[in-house]
Design a protein around this motif. Structure first.
Motif, short mmCIF file in Angstrom:
data_model
loop_
_atom_site.label_atom_id
_atom_site.label_comp_id
_atom_site.label_asym_id
_atom_site.label_seq_id
_atom_site.Cartn_x
_atom_site.Cartn_y
_atom_site.Cartn_z
N SER A 59 0.82 -1.23 0.00
CA SER A 59 0.00 0.00 0.00
C SER A 59 0.84 1.27 0.00
O SER A 59 0.36 2.34 -0.36
CB SER A 59 -0.95 -0.01 1.20
N LEU A 60 2.11 1.18 0.39
CA LEU A 60 2.99 2.36 0.40
C LEU A 60 3.82 2.47 -0.87
O LEU A 60 4.65 3.36 -1.00
CB LEU A 60 3.91 2.30 1.62
N GLY A 61 3.63 1.54 -1.80
CA GLY A 61 4.37 1.59 -3.06
C GLY A 61 5.69 0.86 -3.02
O GLY A 61 6.44 0.91 -3.98
N ALA A 62 5.97 0.18 -1.90
CA ALA A 62 7.22 -0.57 -1.81
C ALA A 62 7.06 -1.93 -2.50
O ALA A 62 5.99 -2.51 -2.51
CB ALA A 62 7.59 -0.78 -0.34
N SER A 63 8.15 -2.38 -3.06
CA SER A 63 8.15 -3.66 -3.76
C SER A 63 8.07 -4.82 -2.75
O SER A 63 8.72 -4.79 -1.71
CB SER A 63 9.42 -3.78 -4.60
N VAL A 64 7.26 -5.80 -3.08
CA VAL A 64 7.16 -7.01 -2.24
C VAL A 64 7.63 -8.20 -3.07
O VAL A 64 7.67 -8.13 -4.30
CB VAL A 64 5.71 -7.23 -1.74
N PRO A 65 7.99 -9.29 -2.39
CA PRO A 65 8.48 -10.46 -3.14
C PRO A 65 7.46 -10.93 -4.18
O PRO A 65 6.25 -10.75 -3.99
CB PRO A 65 8.68 -11.52 -2.06
N PRO A 66 7.94 -11.52 -5.27
CA PRO A 66 7.03 -11.97 -6.31
C PRO A 66 6.03 -12.99 -5.77
O PRO A 66 6.37 -13.82 -4.94
CB PRO A 66 7.93 -12.62 -7.35
N ALA A 67 4.82 -12.88 -6.25
CA ALA A 67 3.77 -13.80 -5.83
C ALA A 67 3.29 -14.58 -7.05
O ALA A 67 3.32 -14.08 -8.17
CB ALA A 67 2.60 -13.03 -5.23
N GLY A 68 2.88 -15.82 -6.81
CA GLY A 68 2.35 -16.62 -7.89
C GLY A 68 1.02 -16.07 -8.35
O GLY A 68 0.21 -15.62 -7.56
N ARG A 69 0.81 -16.09 -9.65
CA ARG A 69 -0.45 -15.59 -10.17
C ARG A 69 -1.11 -16.65 -11.05
O ARG A 69 -2.08 -16.37 -11.73
CB ARG A 69 -0.19 -14.28 -10.86
N GLY A 70 -0.58 -17.85 -11.03
CA GLY A 70 -1.17 -18.93 -11.80
C GLY A 70 -0.13 -19.88 -12.34
O GLY A 70 1.04 -19.81 -12.00
N VAL A 71 -0.60 -20.77 -13.19
CA VAL A 71 0.25 -21.78 -13.80
C VAL A 71 0.38 -21.46 -15.27
O VAL A 71 -0.60 -21.11 -15.92
CB VAL A 71 -0.36 -23.19 -13.63
N GLN A 72 1.57 -21.59 -15.79
CA GLN A 72 1.75 -21.40 -17.22
C GLN A 72 2.37 -22.67 -17.79
O GLN A 72 3.18 -23.32 -17.15
CB GLN A 72 2.57 -20.16 -17.49
N VAL A 73 1.96 -23.02 -19.00
CA VAL A 73 2.48 -24.20 -19.68
C VAL A 73 3.66 -23.74 -20.53
O VAL A 73 3.49 -22.93 -21.44
CB VAL A 73 1.40 -24.87 -20.55
N ASP A 74 4.84 -24.24 -20.20
CA ASP A 74 6.04 -23.84 -20.94
C ASP A 74 6.22 -24.65 -22.22
O ASP A 74 6.91 -24.21 -23.12
CB ASP A 74 7.28 -24.01 -20.06
N GLY A 75 5.62 -25.81 -22.27
CA GLY A 75 5.74 -26.63 -23.48
C GLY A 75 5.45 -28.09 -23.17
O GLY A 75 5.14 -28.45 -22.03
N ILE A 76 5.56 -28.89 -24.20
CA ILE A 76 5.38 -30.34 -24.06
C ILE A 76 6.63 -30.99 -24.61
O ILE A 76 7.04 -30.71 -25.73
CB ILE A 76 4.12 -30.80 -24.82
N VAL A 77 7.26 -31.82 -23.79
CA VAL A 77 8.51 -32.46 -24.17
C VAL A 77 8.30 -33.95 -24.40
O VAL A 77 7.45 -34.57 -23.77
CB VAL A 77 9.62 -32.23 -23.12
N GLU A 78 9.11 -34.51 -25.29
CA GLU A 78 9.08 -35.95 -25.55
C GLU A 78 10.06 -36.66 -24.62
O GLU A 78 11.17 -36.16 -24.39
CB GLU A 78 9.45 -36.25 -26.99
N SER A 79 9.67 -37.80 -24.14
CA SER A 79 10.53 -38.60 -23.28
C SER A 79 11.70 -39.15 -24.09
O SER A 79 11.53 -39.57 -25.24
CB SER A 79 9.72 -39.76 -22.69
N GLN A 80 12.86 -39.17 -23.49
CA GLN A 80 14.04 -39.72 -24.14
C GLN A 80 14.36 -41.13 -23.64
O GLN A 80 15.44 -41.67 -23.91
CB GLN A 80 15.25 -38.79 -23.91
N ALA A 81 13.42 -41.74 -22.92
CA ALA A 81 13.62 -43.11 -22.42
C ALA A 81 13.70 -44.08 -23.60
O ALA A 81 13.24 -43.80 -24.70
CB ALA A 81 12.47 -43.50 -21.50
N GLU A 82 14.30 -45.23 -23.34
CA GLU A 82 14.46 -46.26 -24.36
C GLU A 82 13.10 -46.73 -24.89
O GLU A 82 12.15 -46.86 -24.13
CB GLU A 82 15.19 -47.47 -23.77
N LEU A 83 13.05 -46.97 -26.18
CA LEU A 83 11.85 -47.55 -26.78
C LEU A 83 11.88 -49.06 -26.55
O LEU A 83 12.95 -49.65 -26.37
CB LEU A 83 11.81 -47.27 -28.28
N ARG A 84 10.71 -49.66 -26.56
CA ARG A 84 10.64 -51.12 -26.41
C ARG A 84 10.83 -51.75 -27.78
O ARG A 84 10.11 -51.44 -28.73
CB ARG A 84 9.29 -51.50 -25.81
#
Length: 143
Positions: A59-84
């Protein structure tokens, strides 16, 4: 944090869980697909999430630590595990050495992931319903 922020946060979490459910469904649908080469074989996919952060001000205009505002999807990655890899020279999809390739999808792990995503979606729905009830009750206080 106002109650209106709760809707945005829970909504972003529900969106993330929907993406998680879709990738899990895709993995399960392709779990037994067969290929004749390593390159064309389906690989399990997993979404990558991070917290959407916002730098706040008090309320005084001072910066406060970042707060979470939700979830964001950064991407979808493929597994590098061995194939059968399975030796099956009579299979129509067998390569020149008689092998067929199956995806690296663990069905048990995918089912557990699906249950977890479904439960998380349900919890966020309940959070939104609770916030809605709180807003309705606070509006009725003035009557």
């Amino acid at each position: 944090m106002s109650l209106s922020n709760v809707f945005a946060i829970a909504g972003s979490a529900m969106n993330a869980q929907t993406i998680r459910l879709n990738t899990t469904a895709s993995n399960l649908a392709n779990a037994e697909s067969v290929s004749s080469s390593v390159d064309s074989t389906y690989r399990a996919r997993k979404p990558v999430f991070s917290v959407q952060q916002v730098q706040g001000m008090d309320s005084l205009g001072a910066s406060v630590p970042p707060a979470g505002r939700g979830v964001q999807v950064d991407g979808i990655v493929e597994s590098q595990a061995e194939l059968r890899q399975e030796y099956s020279p009579d299979h129509p999809m067998a390569d020149e050495n008689g092998y067929v390739y199956y995806p690296n999808v663990n069905v048990v792990e995918e089912m557990a992931d699906m249950i977890s995503a479904s439960r998380s979606f349900q919890i966020n729905t309940e959070i939104m319903n609770t916030a809605k009830q709180m807003i309705q009750q606070s509006l009725s206080l003035g009557q």
